[in-house]
Design an enzyme around this catalytic site. Structure first.
Site, PDB file in Angstrom:
ATOM      1  N   ARG A 168       0.864  -1.179   0.000  1.00 15.38           N
ATOM      2  CA  ARG A 168       0.000   0.000   0.000  1.00 15.38           C
ATOM      3  C   ARG A 168       0.900   1.227   0.000  1.00 15.38           C
ATOM      4  O   ARG A 168       2.105   1.125   0.284  1.00 15.38           O
ATOM      5  CB  ARG A 168      -0.885   0.006   1.249  1.00 15.38           C
ATOM      6  CG  ARG A 168      -1.908  -1.104   1.254  1.00 15.38           C
ATOM      7  CD  ARG A 168      -2.676  -1.145   2.569  1.00 15.38           C
ATOM      8  NE  ARG A 168      -3.525  -2.331   2.629  1.00 15.38           N
ATOM      9  CZ  ARG A 168      -3.867  -2.943   3.756  1.00 15.38           C
ATOM     10  NH1 ARG A 168      -3.435  -2.493   4.922  1.00 15.38           N
ATOM     11  NH2 ARG A 168      -4.644  -4.001   3.723  1.00 15.38           N
ATOM     12  N   ARG A 261     -10.791   3.394   5.768  1.00 19.07           N
ATOM     13  CA  ARG A 261      -9.342   3.271   5.620  1.00 19.07           C
ATOM     14  C   ARG A 261      -8.927   3.609   4.194  1.00 19.07           C
ATOM     15  O   ARG A 261      -7.844   4.167   3.980  1.00 19.07           O
ATOM     16  CB  ARG A 261      -8.885   1.854   6.010  1.00 19.07           C
ATOM     17  CG  ARG A 261      -7.383   1.721   6.074  1.00 19.07           C
ATOM     18  CD  ARG A 261      -6.928   0.405   6.670  1.00 19.07           C
ATOM     19  NE  ARG A 261      -7.219  -0.716   5.774  1.00 19.07           N
ATOM     20  CZ  ARG A 261      -6.997  -1.990   6.085  1.00 19.07           C
ATOM     21  NH1 ARG A 261      -6.517  -2.297   7.269  1.00 19.07           N
ATOM     22  NH2 ARG A 261      -7.271  -2.948   5.230  1.00 19.07           N
ATOM     23  N   ARG A 272     -12.913  -9.165   1.650  1.00 18.04           N
ATOM     24  CA  ARG A 272     -12.510  -9.103   3.055  1.00 18.04           C
ATOM     25  C   ARG A 272     -13.715  -9.242   3.987  1.00 18.04           C
ATOM     26  O   ARG A 272     -13.624  -9.867   5.040  1.00 18.04           O
ATOM     27  CB  ARG A 272     -11.775  -7.778   3.325  1.00 18.04           C
ATOM     28  CG  ARG A 272     -10.324  -7.873   2.931  1.00 18.04           C
ATOM     29  CD  ARG A 272      -9.652  -6.547   2.654  1.00 18.04           C
ATOM     30  NE  ARG A 272      -8.407  -6.817   1.939  1.00 18.04           N
ATOM     31  CZ  ARG A 272      -7.210  -6.900   2.528  1.00 18.04           C
ATOM     32  NH1 ARG A 272      -7.090  -6.693   3.800  1.00 18.04           N
ATOM     33  NH2 ARG A 272      -6.144  -7.185   1.814  1.00 18.04           N
TER      34      ARG A 272
HETATM   35  N1  LIG Z   1      -1.272 -16.536   8.258  1.00 16.10           N
HETATM   36  C1  LIG Z   1      -0.775 -15.301   8.138  1.00 16.10           C
HETATM   37  N2  LIG Z   1      -1.572 -14.252   8.016  1.00 16.10           N
HETATM   38  C2  LIG Z   1      -1.020 -13.024   7.923  1.00 16.10           C
HETATM   39  C3  LIG Z   1       0.365 -12.813   7.946  1.00 16.10           C
HETATM   40  N3  LIG Z   1       0.606 -11.483   7.838  1.00 16.10           N
HETATM   41  C4  LIG Z   1      -0.597 -10.891   7.767  1.00 16.10           C
HETATM   42  N4  LIG Z   1      -1.571 -11.817   7.817  1.00 16.10           N
HETATM   43  C5  LIG Z   1      -3.028 -11.616   7.794  1.00 16.10           C
HETATM   44  O1  LIG Z   1      -3.445 -11.372   6.472  1.00 16.10           O
HETATM   45  C6  LIG Z   1      -4.619 -10.598   6.508  1.00 16.10           C
HETATM   46  C7  LIG Z   1      -4.505  -9.466   5.533  1.00 16.10           C
HETATM   47  O2  LIG Z   1      -3.504  -8.569   5.934  1.00 16.10           O
HETATM   48  P1  LIG Z   1      -3.288  -7.214   5.150  1.00 16.10           P
HETATM   49  O3  LIG Z   1      -3.165  -7.499   3.705  1.00 16.10           O
HETATM   50  O4  LIG Z   1      -2.169  -6.475   5.791  1.00 16.10           O
HETATM   51  O5  LIG Z   1      -4.677  -6.465   5.325  1.00 16.10           O
HETATM   52  P2  LIG Z   1      -5.450  -5.879   6.599  1.00 16.10           P
HETATM   53  O6  LIG Z   1      -5.611  -6.962   7.611  1.00 16.10           O
HETATM   54  O7  LIG Z   1      -6.727  -5.453   5.999  1.00 16.10           O
HETATM   55  O8  LIG Z   1      -4.635  -4.751   7.122  1.00 16.10           O
HETATM   56  C8  LIG Z   1      -4.804 -10.151   7.965  1.00 16.10           C
HETATM   57  O9  LIG Z   1      -5.770 -11.007   8.562  1.00 16.10           O
HETATM   58  C9  LIG Z   1      -3.463 -10.415   8.578  1.00 16.10           C
HETATM   59  O10 LIG Z   1      -3.590 -10.729   9.955  1.00 16.10           O
HETATM   60  C10 LIG Z   1       1.202 -13.963   8.088  1.00 16.10           C
HETATM   61  O11 LIG Z   1       2.416 -13.904   8.125  1.00 16.10           O
HETATM   62  N5  LIG Z   1       0.592 -15.165   8.169  1.00 16.10           N
HETATM   63  N1  LIG Z   2     -11.735   1.474  17.803  1.00 20.17           N
HETATM   64  C1  LIG Z   2     -11.759   2.057  16.598  1.00 20.17           C
HETATM   65  N2  LIG Z   2     -12.754   2.916  16.297  1.00 20.17           N
HETATM   66  C2  LIG Z   2     -12.806   3.495  15.079  1.00 20.17           C
HETATM   67  N3  LIG Z   2     -11.918   3.298  14.090  1.00 20.17           N
HETATM   68  C3  LIG Z   2     -10.915   2.442  14.328  1.00 20.17           C
HETATM   69  C4  LIG Z   2     -10.775   1.779  15.590  1.00 20.17           C
HETATM   70  N4  LIG Z   2      -9.675   0.996  15.538  1.00 20.17           N
HETATM   71  C5  LIG Z   2      -9.147   1.152  14.294  1.00 20.17           C
HETATM   72  N5  LIG Z   2      -9.875   2.041  13.572  1.00 20.17           N
HETATM   73  C6  LIG Z   2      -9.666   2.456  12.165  1.00 20.17           C
HETATM   74  O1  LIG Z   2     -10.125   1.373  11.362  1.00 20.17           O
HETATM   75  C7  LIG Z   2      -9.333   1.216  10.195  1.00 20.17           C
HETATM   76  C8  LIG Z   2      -8.805  -0.213  10.142  1.00 20.17           C
HETATM   77  O2  LIG Z   2      -7.848  -0.400  11.179  1.00 20.17           O
HETATM   78  P1  LIG Z   2      -6.524  -1.262  10.945  1.00 20.17           P
HETATM   79  O3  LIG Z   2      -5.689  -1.098  12.178  1.00 20.17           O
HETATM   80  O4  LIG Z   2      -5.918  -0.933   9.641  1.00 20.17           O
HETATM   81  O5  LIG Z   2      -7.179  -2.722  10.891  1.00 20.17           O
HETATM   82  P2  LIG Z   2      -6.526  -4.174  10.608  1.00 20.17           P
HETATM   83  O6  LIG Z   2      -5.067  -4.060  10.819  1.00 20.17           O
HETATM   84  O7  LIG Z   2      -7.184  -5.073  11.592  1.00 20.17           O
HETATM   85  O8  LIG Z   2      -6.901  -4.492   9.205  1.00 20.17           O
HETATM   86  C9  LIG Z   2      -8.232   2.243  10.279  1.00 20.17           C
HETATM   87  O9  LIG Z   2      -8.572   3.346   9.470  1.00 20.17           O
HETATM   88  C10 LIG Z   2      -8.201   2.638  11.764  1.00 20.17           C
HETATM   89  O10 LIG Z   2      -7.811   3.962  11.938  1.00 20.17           O
END
Ligand SMILES: Nc1nc2c(ncn2[C@@H]2O[C@H](COP(=O)(O)OP(=O)(O)O)[C@@H](O)[C@H]2O)c(=O)[nH]1
Ligand SMILES: Nc1ncnc2c1ncn2[C@@H]1O[C@H](COP(=O)(O)OP(=O)(O)O)[C@@H](O)[C@H]1O
Length: 393
Positions: A168, A261, A272
């Site tokens: 990203r 986000r 998702r």
């Molecule tokens: N099994 C596994 N899942 C991962 C790993 N790294 C990230 N993830 C998971 O992959 C999913 C997607 O992550 P990401 O693409 O960063 O998107 P986000 O969760 O929307 O921020 C999330 O559920 C993460 O917890 C990994 O090393 N192993």
């Molecule tokens: N408790 C909360 N209330 C409102 N917005 C939140 C809260 N926690 C996270 N966010 C927002 O939600 C979005 C997704 O959070 P993020 O940390 O990227 O989620 P994940 O890593 O689980 O995918 C981000 O824009 C973040 O700023």
């Protein structure tokens, strides 16, 4: 069976007659010879196995980061592994294990269809349990982890996963993820370098052993942000961890956060959200997660997370290390062994006069091992030669 060695040059393996003897380790019908080879002025370990039944030399595939190639001594600990003590490096770097028949080695031998051995570095003390954080995309895992790391930069370290998804805008390679090509990542997975991996939202994600070990080596508690499949794999692995699932207050709120986000296309958001339902269902799997955290108000959720983490003090940062200066250059060789201890003797002093020249390496509570480090080592100096001899008797 591995390939046959074209030639066996004893002169290249000999490090002095004493070492040479110690480095030929007999295990059943096999003799493991741990030596070093000097190729292109670069010195590296050479491992060869003599199969007594067929009278052939086998060159095994050697996995894992190898010890610094200095002088060493070696002894068989049990039928699974050989202890190798390096000389001329710091004591912290001197203890290594060559695994010859551990479950990991057996599994790799099966996969490769040839002989395999693997190095694992010995590390003093035990580490705090890593923390696995799972939850649906958009629930706030990354936000919570970022807050934790900001408040406690020296206490926690993030396990940087590998992924085949594209970065990203604000993501940095090596910080948020190691962005990897699929074929290289699949190859590394097949070589046993990953603790776990999973296909998530159409991409491959995985935690390398090194990602977790390097954080732990820094004396920090490792945080893993992985999906539910990954959490399940880690649960089934030898890594003892704490498992936390983060839930949204409602599905509608989750969708709102994902959209706000603004990092995914509509199609990716839909994927998702579909996966989120399955993940929420699986969060109740018996014995999978230790704690559920609802991320409604961010500050309140963060406080609850902190409470959970400070409650777990059953593992201290390090224990059982009685050596005052592990950084000092070590020059020890293996003297003898009992069931649970190996005695090391300094090569630079007289043993009987200078009692501190004797060390006992306690192997009774080892954890981990190849493909990661071998932790739980305890080393203490022995007050007198008598104590040491008592131990042997
Ligand atoms: N099994 C596994 N899942 C991962 C790993 N790294 C990230 N993830 C998971 O992959 C999913 C997607 O992550 P990401 O693409 O960063 O998107 P986000 O969760 O929307 O921020 C999330 O559920 C993460 O917890 C990994 O090393 N192993
Ligand atoms: N408790 C909360 N209330 C409102 N917005 C939140 C809260 N926690 C996270 N966010 C927002 O939600 C979005 C997704 O959070 P993020 O940390 O990227 O989620 P994940 O890593 O689980 O995918 C981000 O824009 C973040 O700023």
């Amino acid at each position: 069976q591995g390939e046959e060695a074209p030639e066996f040059r004893v002169d290249r393996i000999t490090l002095g007659s004493k070492d040479c003897q110690e480095n030929a380790i007999v295990v059943g019908d096999k003799t493991y010879v741990i030596g070093r080879t000097d190729d292109d002025s670069k010195s590296s370990f050479g491992i060869k196995i003599l199969d007594k039944l067929t009278q052939t030399w086998i060159v095994p595939t050697v996995l894992g980061a190898q010890p610094p190639s200095k002088s060493h001594s070696a002894i068989l600990i049990n039928e699974e592994k050989i202890l190798v003590v390096e000389k001329g490096v710091s004591l912290n770097d001197s203890i290594w294990f060559l695994e010859i028949d551990t479950p990991f080695v057996k599994q790799q031998r099966k996969i490769k269809g040839s002989e395999v051995v693997s190095w694992s570095k010995g590390v003093l003390g035990v580490a705090q349990k890593p923390v696995v954080i799972s939850g649906p995309s958009g629930v706030g895992k990354g936000t919570l982890i970022a807050k934790l790391m900001k408040e406690y930069p020296s206490k926690f370290g993030f396990s940087v996963s590998h992924t085949t998804r594209s970065p990203r805008v604000k993501e940095i390679d090596g910080v948020h993820y190691h962005f990897a090509g699929r074929s290289k990542m699949e190859q590394d997975i097949s070589e046993g370098e990953f603790l776990e991996f999973a296909h998530v939202h159409g991409n491959l994600y995985g935690t390398s052993i090194e990602a977790v070990e390097s954080v732990t080596d820094e004396g920090k508690r490792c945080i893993l942000d992985i999906d539910v499949q990954g959490a399940r794999s880690v649960r089934a692995s030898s890594l003892e961890a704490i498992f936390i699932f983060v839930c949204p207050p409602s599905f509608e709120e989750l969708e709102k956060r994902l959209r706000a986000r603004g990092t995914e296309t509509e199609e990716q958001i839909q994927k998702r959200l579909r996966n989120a339902r399955a993940e929420l269902d699986q969060s109740n799997s018996p014995g999978l997660f230790d704690h559920l955290l609802v991320n409604d108000n961010l500050e309140a959720c963060y406080e609850n997370l902190k409470k959970l983490l400070s409650l777990d003090d059953d593992h201290k940062d390090s224990d059982g290390c009685f050596i005052e200066d592990g950084k000092a250059t070590a020059c020890y060789s293996i003297m003898s062994k009992t069931e649970s201890e190996v005695f090391l003797q300094s090569e630079t002093g007289e043993v009987v006069k200078a009692a501190a020249n004797l060390l006992a390496v306690d192997l009774s509570s080892l954890t981990g091992g190849a493909p990661g480090r071998t932790r739980g080592l305890k080393i203490h100096s022995i007050n007198s030669i008598d104590n040491c001899l008592k131990g042997i008797r």
